[in-house]
Design a protein around this motif. Structure first.
Motif, short mmCIF file in Angstrom:
data_model
loop_
_atom_site.label_atom_id
_atom_site.label_comp_id
_atom_site.label_asym_id
_atom_site.label_seq_id
_atom_site.Cartn_x
_atom_site.Cartn_y
_atom_site.Cartn_z
N ARG A 140 -7.36 -0.11 5.15
CA ARG A 140 -8.52 -0.19 6.05
C ARG A 140 -8.57 -1.58 6.61
NH1 ARG A 140 -12.62 2.93 2.28
NH2 ARG A 140 -11.94 5.00 2.81
N TYR A 198 0.69 4.20 -2.81
CA TYR A 198 0.44 5.63 -2.64
C TYR A 198 1.64 6.45 -3.10
CZ TYR A 198 2.60 7.02 1.93
OH TYR A 198 3.44 7.35 2.95
N VAL A 206 -5.64 2.94 0.10
CA VAL A 206 -6.52 3.26 1.23
C VAL A 206 -7.41 2.06 1.55
CG1 VAL A 206 -8.46 4.70 1.96
CG2 VAL A 206 -6.47 5.74 0.88
N SER A 207 -7.94 1.44 0.52
CA SER A 207 -8.81 0.27 0.71
C SER A 207 -8.07 -0.86 1.42
CB SER A 207 -9.34 -0.20 -0.64
OG SER A 207 -10.04 -1.41 -0.51
N VAL A 244 -5.27 8.16 -8.97
CA VAL A 244 -6.44 7.99 -8.10
C VAL A 244 -6.73 6.51 -7.87
CG1 VAL A 244 -8.94 8.34 -7.94
CG2 VAL A 244 -7.46 10.23 -8.62
N GLU A 245 -6.63 5.70 -8.91
CA GLU A 245 -6.87 4.26 -8.77
C GLU A 245 -5.89 3.63 -7.77
OE1 GLU A 245 -6.56 2.82 -12.77
OE2 GLU A 245 -8.53 3.61 -13.34
N SER A 293 0.82 -1.21 0.00
CA SER A 293 0.00 0.00 0.00
C SER A 293 0.86 1.26 0.00
CB SER A 293 -0.93 0.01 1.22
OG SER A 293 -1.86 -1.02 1.12
N GLU A 324 -6.70 4.87 -4.21
CA GLU A 324 -7.88 4.17 -3.68
C GLU A 324 -7.55 2.75 -3.28
OE1 GLU A 324 -10.71 4.70 -6.85
OE2 GLU A 324 -11.42 6.61 -6.01
N ARG A 325 -6.71 2.06 -4.06
CA ARG A 325 -6.29 0.70 -3.72
C ARG A 325 -5.52 0.70 -2.41
NH1 ARG A 325 -2.42 -2.20 -7.84
NH2 ARG A 325 -4.09 -1.54 -9.23
#
Length: 73
Positions: A73, A46, A69-70, A62-63, A42, A66-67
Motif C-alpha cells: 500500500r 506473499y 499487503v501493508s 496470514v501474518e 513483499s 498482511e505484511r
C-alpha cells in the motif's frame, strides 16, 4: 535475479510442492532485503504465505500476507 525466484515459487506452487514454494519465496525476500526493495520483499512474503498456507501453517501465512499487503500500500 528476483524474477527468477518469483517464477520458480509460482512454478512449484502450480506443481504442489509447498516446501519449494517457501524456499524460493524466501530467496526472493532475501534479494529484496539486499537491494532494499520493499516491493520485492513483499512478493517474497506473499509467496511464503502461499507455501505455508498449503502446509497448514495459516497463522504465519496470514501474518506474512498482511505484511505484504501493508507494505505494497
Amino acid at each position: 535475479m528476483s524474477h527468477a525466484y518469483h517464477f520458480l515459487w509460482h512454478l512449484w506452487a502450480i506443481r504442489g510442492y509447498s516446501v519449494k514454494v517457501v524456499h524460493y519465496a524466501r530467496e526472493e525476500e532475501r534479494v529484496g532485503r539486499l537491494w532494499r526493495d520493499p516491493v520485492i520483499q513483499s512478493y517474497g512474503w506473499y509467496g511464503q504465505a502461499e507455501g505455508l498456507a498449503y502446509q497448514g501453517k495459516t497463522k504465519t501465512a496470514v501474518e506474512l500476507a498482511e505484511r505484504a499487503v501493508s507494505t505494497l500500500r
